[in-house]
Design a protein around this motif. Structure first.
Motif, PDB file in Angstrom:
ATOM      1  N   ASN A 177      50.808  35.884  58.751  1.00  0.00           N
ATOM      2  CA  ASN A 177      50.143  36.346  59.524  1.00  0.00           C
ATOM      3  C   ASN A 177      48.767  35.423  59.311  1.00  0.00           C
ATOM      4  OD1 ASN A 177      51.962  38.769  58.869  1.00  0.00           O
ATOM      5  ND2 ASN A 177      50.547  39.623  60.220  1.00  0.00           N
ATOM      6  N   THR A 179      45.042  34.128  59.500  1.00  0.00           N
ATOM      7  CA  THR A 179      43.704  34.775  59.549  1.00  0.00           C
ATOM      8  C   THR A 179      42.732  33.700  59.021  1.00  0.00           C
ATOM      9  OG1 THR A 179      42.362  36.628  59.224  1.00  0.00           O
ATOM     10  CG2 THR A 179      43.689  35.904  57.444  1.00  0.00           C
ATOM     11  N   GLU A 189      39.208  32.517  65.469  1.00  0.00           N
ATOM     12  CA  GLU A 189      39.928  33.532  66.303  1.00  0.00           C
ATOM     13  C   GLU A 189      38.945  34.125  67.375  1.00  0.00           C
ATOM     14  OE1 GLU A 189      43.921  36.018  66.121  1.00  0.00           O
ATOM     15  OE2 GLU A 189      42.838  35.720  64.495  1.00  0.00           O
ATOM     16  N   ASN A 197      45.497  41.219  66.733  1.00  0.00           N
ATOM     17  CA  ASN A 197      45.431  41.057  65.001  1.00  0.00           C
ATOM     18  C   ASN A 197      44.784  42.125  64.326  1.00  0.00           C
ATOM     19  OD1 ASN A 197      47.752  39.266  65.761  1.00  0.00           O
ATOM     20  ND2 ASN A 197      46.331  37.681  65.847  1.00  0.00           N
ATOM     21  N   MET A 199      42.858  41.381  61.429  1.00  0.00           N
ATOM     22  CA  MET A 199      41.443  40.616  61.255  1.00  0.00           C
ATOM     23  C   MET A 199      40.431  40.419  62.269  1.00  0.00           C
ATOM     24  SD  MET A 199      41.758  40.873  58.070  1.00  0.00           S
ATOM     25  CE  MET A 199      40.541  39.707  57.246  1.00  0.00           C
ATOM     26  N   TYR A 231      49.269  37.578  54.726  1.00  0.00           N
ATOM     27  CA  TYR A 231      48.043  36.928  55.238  1.00  0.00           C
ATOM     28  C   TYR A 231      47.855  35.610  54.631  1.00  0.00           C
ATOM     29  CZ  TYR A 231      47.398  41.674  57.240  1.00  0.00           C
ATOM     30  OH  TYR A 231      47.453  43.004  57.827  1.00  0.00           O
ATOM     31  N   VAL A 323      36.425  34.586  57.920  1.00  0.00           N
ATOM     32  CA  VAL A 323      36.414  35.370  59.160  1.00  0.00           C
ATOM     33  C   VAL A 323      35.023  35.860  59.482  1.00  0.00           C
ATOM     34  CG1 VAL A 323      37.254  37.386  60.257  1.00  0.00           C
ATOM     35  CG2 VAL A 323      38.911  36.024  59.049  1.00  0.00           C
TER      36      VAL A 323
END
Length: 336
Positions: A177, A179, A189, A197, A199, A231, A323
């Protein structure tokens, strides 16, 4: 020179940065169906040097023939493809056309041009609902959705290609996954519409763009009842591609490798980690399980270490910080 298909996408854009940092010359092909042209200028800024970008589709055989005749391409890193599980259930023909047919056209153009080296972006979805965890590369393969089925079909085509002609050098990388984002906050992203998804959805709730996170299922046999996944930071992931290409340059074979951390985090684990990173309370509400979701899915990453000398370096805290840096600096993604 490397041809990177889907190089303006989330994973592809980070891969371009890492391949260029490793000294490779890069040509990016992307139809911009799930990415923005702004990505290209930001990647050039991060890479510190120029590269060629062509807007086009991997299903365009005439375009691919022109690319392989015009440029001196040694290898292909193949990211281009549709990737939303839910959408694939609604629109299976679109997924088979884009992912499988697109790959066939690409492989045919490569064979015509005598380019036999490829790193392919596969997925842990090919394991379906695993009978146990952690998952090793020799687990039985089965899928629960058309997206995963397209990845499995393409893996089969690549295996057949290698059997038909041992000149092929192939790395099939099964992602868990992805992230995180580039530490600069310049690329990350940016999904079209509602994120599929976890996150990016959590991050959009934290910025106020979404009202609350829906957590699908709180009755799984996991430590807190929510689904557990592996992740992996996108930068770790793309460094695995650089390692895979390095390996293929020295070895004429086909390899299949899991790219994951080997650590499973639940939905609520990731939510709490994002609350720490954002210093915000993130609203969530419980919802029924989604069809096709599995309780737990995480990798045994030992083969990647022994075969490629690769292992994940970034932890959960760094993933969430990166993120949040991307999302807070770009609340509307590349549309700012």
């Amino acid at each position: 020179m490397i041809l990177i298909t889907g190089g303006a996408g989330y994973i592809g854009s980070h891969a371009v940065v890492e391949f260029m940092a490793a000294g490779y010359d890069v040509l990016v092909l992307d139809n911009l169906s799930n990415s923005k042209i702004e990505v290209i200028s930001r990647v050039k800024e991060l890479a510190g040097r120029d590269f060629e970008f062509i807007q086009g589709d991997i299903r365009d055989s005439a375009l691919l023939d022109r690319i392989f005749s015009q440029y001196s391409i040694d290898s292909v890193v193949h990211f281009a493809g549709l990737k939303a599980v839910g959408e694939s259930v609604q629109k299976p023909l679109m997924y088979y056309d884009n992912n499988v047919n697109g790959s066939l056209v690409l492989f045919e153009a490569m064979a015509k041009a005598g380019v036999y080296s490829i790193v392919f972006s596969s997925s842990a979805t090919v394991y379906g609902d695993p009978h146990t965890v952690p998952i090793t590369e020799d687990f039985p393969l089965k899928t629960t959705n058309p997206y995963g089925a397209t990845k499995l079909v393409i893996e089969g085509i690549l295996n057949d290609l290698h059997r038909s002609n041992p000149l092929w050098r192939i790395a099939i990388l099964r992602y868990f996954n992805p992230t995180g984002a580039h530490k600069s906050g310049r690329i990350g992203e940016d999904p079209n519409g509602i994120p599929n998804n976890l996150m990016p959805y959590i991050a959009q709730v934290a910025t106020g763009r979404r009202a609350a996170l829906q957590v699908f299922g709180d009755d799984y046999p996991t430590h807190d009842g929510t689904g557990v996944r592996d992740y992996i930071h996108v930068v770790d992931l793309v460094k695995g591609h650089v390692k895979a290409l390095n390996y293929l340059e020295k070895n004429q074979e086909i390899i299949i490798v899991n790219l994951g951390t080997g650590i499973g985090y639940s939905v609520l684990d990731m939510l709490k980690a994002m609350e720490q990173a954002t210093q915000k309370t993130i609203k969530y509400e419980m919802a029924p399980r989604r069809a096709g979701d599995v309780a737990a899915c995480y990798a045994n990453p030992e083969f990647a270490l022994s075969k490629l000398g690769w292992q994940a370096e970034y932890d959960q805290h760094t993933m969430c910080e990166d993120v949040w840096r991307w999302q807070s600096q770009n609340p509307n993604g590349y549309s700012n």
